[in-house]
Design a protein around this motif. Structure first.
Motif, PDB file in Angstrom:
ATOM      1  N   ASP A   9     -31.960  -0.271   5.597  1.00 44.93           N
ATOM      2  CA  ASP A   9     -31.179  -0.310   4.374  1.00 44.93           C
ATOM      3  C   ASP A   9     -29.703  -0.358   4.734  1.00 44.93           C
ATOM      4  OD1 ASP A   9     -33.475  -0.229   2.909  1.00 44.93           O
ATOM      5  OD2 ASP A   9     -33.385   1.930   2.541  1.00 44.93           O
ATOM      6  N   ARG A  10     -29.023  -1.389   4.241  1.00 44.64           N
ATOM      7  CA  ARG A  10     -27.617  -1.616   4.575  1.00 44.64           C
ATOM      8  C   ARG A  10     -26.839  -1.976   3.319  1.00 44.64           C
ATOM      9  NH1 ARG A  10     -29.110   0.351   8.877  1.00 44.64           N
ATOM     10  NH2 ARG A  10     -29.422  -0.806  10.778  1.00 44.64           N
ATOM     11  N   PRO A  11     -25.534  -1.748   3.341  1.00 43.80           N
ATOM     12  CA  PRO A  11     -24.710  -2.198   2.220  1.00 43.80           C
ATOM     13  C   PRO A  11     -24.513  -3.717   2.288  1.00 43.80           C
ATOM     14  CG  PRO A  11     -23.360  -1.053   3.834  1.00 43.80           C
ATOM     15  CD  PRO A  11     -24.772  -0.950   4.294  1.00 43.80           C
ATOM     16  N   PHE A  12     -24.585  -4.363   1.126  1.00 46.57           N
ATOM     17  CA  PHE A  12     -24.334  -5.792   0.999  1.00 46.57           C
ATOM     18  C   PHE A  12     -23.125  -5.972   0.100  1.00 46.57           C
ATOM     19  CE2 PHE A  12     -28.546  -6.004   2.606  1.00 46.57           C
ATOM     20  CZ  PHE A  12     -28.754  -7.277   3.080  1.00 46.57           C
ATOM     21  N   GLU A  13     -22.367  -7.022   0.366  1.00 43.75           N
ATOM     22  CA  GLU A  13     -21.229  -7.315  -0.502  1.00 43.75           C
ATOM     23  C   GLU A  13     -21.341  -8.744  -1.032  1.00 43.75           C
ATOM     24  OE1 GLU A  13     -17.690  -6.763   1.783  1.00 43.75           O
ATOM     25  OE2 GLU A  13     -17.976  -8.570   2.953  1.00 43.75           O
ATOM     26  N   GLN A  14     -20.747  -8.940  -2.188  1.00 44.54           N
ATOM     27  CA  GLN A  14     -20.780 -10.238  -2.841  1.00 44.54           C
ATOM     28  C   GLN A  14     -19.411 -10.880  -2.683  1.00 44.54           C
ATOM     29  OE1 GLN A  14     -21.431 -10.058  -7.073  1.00 44.54           O
ATOM     30  NE2 GLN A  14     -22.689 -11.892  -6.994  1.00 44.54           N
ATOM     31  N   HIS A  15     -19.407 -12.088  -2.148  1.00 45.86           N
ATOM     32  CA  HIS A  15     -18.127 -12.755  -1.892  1.00 45.86           C
ATOM     33  C   HIS A  15     -17.421 -13.151  -3.182  1.00 45.86           C
ATOM     34  CE1 HIS A  15     -15.098 -14.939   0.268  1.00 45.86           C
ATOM     35  NE2 HIS A  15     -15.360 -16.025  -0.428  1.00 45.86           N
ATOM     36  N   HIS A  16     -18.123 -13.790  -4.092  1.00 49.38           N
ATOM     37  CA  HIS A  16     -17.540 -14.197  -5.379  1.00 49.38           C
ATOM     38  C   HIS A  16     -17.935 -13.160  -6.424  1.00 49.38           C
ATOM     39  CE1 HIS A  16     -18.176 -18.137  -3.250  1.00 49.38           C
ATOM     40  NE2 HIS A  16     -16.892 -18.166  -3.492  1.00 49.38           N
ATOM     41  N   ASP A  17     -17.210 -12.050  -6.485  1.00 46.47           N
ATOM     42  CA  ASP A  17     -17.622 -10.964  -7.367  1.00 46.47           C
ATOM     43  C   ASP A  17     -17.017 -11.039  -8.766  1.00 46.47           C
ATOM     44  OD1 ASP A  17     -15.075 -10.367  -6.485  1.00 46.47           O
ATOM     45  OD2 ASP A  17     -15.466  -8.234  -6.220  1.00 46.47           O
ATOM     46  N   GLN A  56     -16.772 -17.203 -11.245  1.00 49.92           N
ATOM     47  CA  GLN A  56     -15.910 -17.743 -10.196  1.00 49.92           C
ATOM     48  C   GLN A  56     -16.635 -18.387  -9.022  1.00 49.92           C
ATOM     49  OE1 GLN A  56     -12.495 -17.936 -10.398  1.00 49.92           O
ATOM     50  NE2 GLN A  56     -12.946 -17.307 -12.490  1.00 49.92           N
ATOM     51  N   CYS A  57     -17.959 -18.389  -9.006  1.00 48.86           N
ATOM     52  CA  CYS A  57     -18.697 -18.954  -7.882  1.00 48.86           C
ATOM     53  C   CYS A  57     -18.786 -20.474  -8.031  1.00 48.86           C
ATOM     54  CB  CYS A  57     -20.095 -18.363  -7.804  1.00 48.86           C
ATOM     55  SG  CYS A  57     -21.046 -18.988  -6.396  1.00 48.86           S
ATOM     56  N   PRO A  58     -18.237 -21.232  -7.092  1.00 48.85           N
ATOM     57  CA  PRO A  58     -18.278 -22.691  -7.192  1.00 48.85           C
ATOM     58  C   PRO A  58     -19.649 -23.279  -6.861  1.00 48.85           C
ATOM     59  CG  PRO A  58     -17.244 -22.058  -5.138  1.00 48.85           C
ATOM     60  CD  PRO A  58     -17.496 -20.787  -5.912  1.00 48.85           C
ATOM     61  N   ASP A  59     -20.553 -22.480  -6.296  1.00 48.09           N
ATOM     62  CA  ASP A  59     -21.866 -22.969  -5.874  1.00 48.09           C
ATOM     63  C   ASP A  59     -22.958 -22.783  -6.927  1.00 48.09           C
ATOM     64  OD1 ASP A  59     -20.759 -23.560  -3.361  1.00 48.09           O
ATOM     65  OD2 ASP A  59     -21.079 -21.498  -2.724  1.00 48.09           O
ATOM     66  N   SER A  60     -22.619 -22.204  -8.057  1.00 47.79           N
ATOM     67  CA  SER A  60     -23.611 -21.895  -9.083  1.00 47.79           C
ATOM     68  C   SER A  60     -23.194 -22.538 -10.403  1.00 47.79           C
ATOM     69  CB  SER A  60     -23.691 -20.374  -9.232  1.00 47.79           C
ATOM     70  OG  SER A  60     -24.585 -20.020 -10.234  1.00 47.79           O
ATOM     71  N   PRO A  61     -24.138 -23.169 -11.111  1.00 48.50           N
ATOM     72  CA  PRO A  61     -23.781 -23.845 -12.367  1.00 48.50           C
ATOM     73  C   PRO A  61     -23.155 -22.921 -13.410  1.00 48.50           C
ATOM     74  CG  PRO A  61     -26.041 -24.372 -11.736  1.00 48.50           C
ATOM     75  CD  PRO A  61     -25.547 -23.337 -10.784  1.00 48.50           C
ATOM     76  N   ASP A  62     -23.603 -21.660 -13.474  1.00 48.49           N
ATOM     77  CA  ASP A  62     -23.033 -20.747 -14.464  1.00 48.49           C
ATOM     78  C   ASP A  62     -21.897 -19.900 -13.900  1.00 48.49           C
ATOM     79  OD1 ASP A  62     -24.381 -18.959 -12.846  1.00 48.49           O
ATOM     80  OD2 ASP A  62     -25.642 -18.143 -14.422  1.00 48.49           O
ATOM     81  N   GLY A  63     -21.574 -20.087 -12.619  1.00 48.97           N
ATOM     82  CA  GLY A  63     -20.476 -19.354 -11.999  1.00 48.97           C
ATOM     83  C   GLY A  63     -20.832 -17.957 -11.538  1.00 48.97           C
ATOM     84  N   GLU A  64     -22.074 -17.505 -11.768  1.00 48.91           N
ATOM     85  CA  GLU A  64     -22.507 -16.181 -11.319  1.00 48.91           C
ATOM     86  C   GLU A  64     -23.065 -16.307  -9.908  1.00 48.91           C
ATOM     87  OE1 GLU A  64     -21.835 -13.468 -13.100  1.00 48.91           O
ATOM     88  OE2 GLU A  64     -20.940 -14.836 -14.545  1.00 48.91           O
ATOM     89  N   ILE A  90     -29.906 -12.990  -4.743  1.00 53.57           N
ATOM     90  CA  ILE A  90     -30.427 -12.143  -5.796  1.00 53.57           C
ATOM     91  C   ILE A  90     -30.234 -12.854  -7.125  1.00 53.57           C
ATOM     92  CG2 ILE A  90     -30.177  -9.952  -7.016  1.00 53.57           C
ATOM     93  CD1 ILE A  90     -29.187  -8.731  -4.425  1.00 53.57           C
ATOM     94  N   GLY A  91     -31.322 -13.033  -7.854  1.00 52.50           N
ATOM     95  CA  GLY A  91     -31.240 -13.650  -9.167  1.00 52.50           C
ATOM     96  C   GLY A  91     -31.085 -15.156  -9.137  1.00 52.50           C
ATOM     97  N   ALA A  92     -31.279 -15.770  -7.988  1.00 50.73           N
ATOM     98  CA  ALA A  92     -31.160 -17.223  -7.888  1.00 50.73           C
ATOM     99  C   ALA A  92     -32.416 -17.867  -8.451  1.00 50.73           C
ATOM    100  CB  ALA A  92     -30.958 -17.650  -6.447  1.00 50.73           C
ATOM    101  N   VAL A  93     -32.225 -18.908  -9.218  1.00 54.23           N
ATOM    102  CA  VAL A  93     -33.351 -19.651  -9.776  1.00 54.23           C
ATOM    103  C   VAL A  93     -33.472 -20.952  -9.012  1.00 54.23           C
ATOM    104  CG1 VAL A  93     -34.262 -20.784 -11.828  1.00 54.23           C
ATOM    105  CG2 VAL A  93     -32.960 -18.659 -12.044  1.00 54.23           C
ATOM    106  N   SER A  94     -34.640 -21.195  -8.456  1.00 55.28           N
ATOM    107  CA  SER A  94     -34.823 -22.457  -7.742  1.00 55.28           C
ATOM    108  C   SER A  94     -35.377 -23.481  -8.722  1.00 55.28           C
ATOM    109  CB  SER A  94     -35.762 -22.283  -6.549  1.00 55.28           C
ATOM    110  OG  SER A  94     -37.019 -21.844  -6.990  1.00 55.28           O
ATOM    111  N   TRP A  95     -34.721 -24.595  -8.791  1.00 53.05           N
ATOM    112  CA  TRP A  95     -35.127 -25.674  -9.682  1.00 53.05           C
ATOM    113  C   TRP A  95     -35.859 -26.727  -8.881  1.00 53.05           C
ATOM    114  CZ3 TRP A  95     -34.466 -24.641 -14.662  1.00 53.05           C
ATOM    115  CH2 TRP A  95     -33.504 -23.713 -15.012  1.00 53.05           C
ATOM    116  N   PRO A  96     -36.883 -27.324  -9.463  1.00 54.44           N
ATOM    117  CA  PRO A  96     -37.578 -28.400  -8.744  1.00 54.44           C
ATOM    118  C   PRO A  96     -36.645 -29.589  -8.563  1.00 54.44           C
ATOM    119  CG  PRO A  96     -38.390 -28.212 -10.995  1.00 54.44           C
ATOM    120  CD  PRO A  96     -37.444 -27.063 -10.776  1.00 54.44           C
ATOM    121  N   ALA A  97     -36.850 -30.291  -7.490  1.00 53.73           N
ATOM    122  CA  ALA A  97     -36.019 -31.465  -7.214  1.00 53.73           C
ATOM    123  C   ALA A  97     -36.288 -32.535  -8.260  1.00 53.73           C
ATOM    124  CB  ALA A  97     -36.331 -32.005  -5.824  1.00 53.73           C
TER     125      ALA A  97
END
Length: 67
Positions: free
Chosen positions: A14-22, A26-34, A49-56
């Motif tokens: 068990d380790r601490p994790f941090e979120q870069h785009h908190d 503000q996240c440029p890699d996600s359609p909703d910015g989360e 965490i919470g990523a939704v994979s969409w079919p190609a």
């Protein structure tokens, strides 16, 4: 930066994790910015965490008749 504690499969503990785009939206890699990307502070291992994979998208194939 936002932090949470989760199991890191790279560190095997068990380790601490941090979120870069908190900041919300503000996240440029996600359609909703989360941002679903979290990284282990100890080793840098990635966790989604919470990523939704969409079919190609299906490929479009054009068929041409040979006369």
């Amino acid at each position: 930066m936002a932090q949470l504690t989760r199991h890191c499969s790279d560190c095997d503990g068990d380790r601490p994790f941090e979120q870069h785009h908190d900041q919300p939206g503000q996240c440029p890699d996600s359609p909703d910015g989360e941002c679903p990307e979290w990284s282990c502070i100890a080793c840098g291992g990635a966790l989604l965490i919470g990523a939704v994979s969409w079919p190609a998208e299906p490929a479009t194939i054009e068929l041409h008749r040979v006369a």
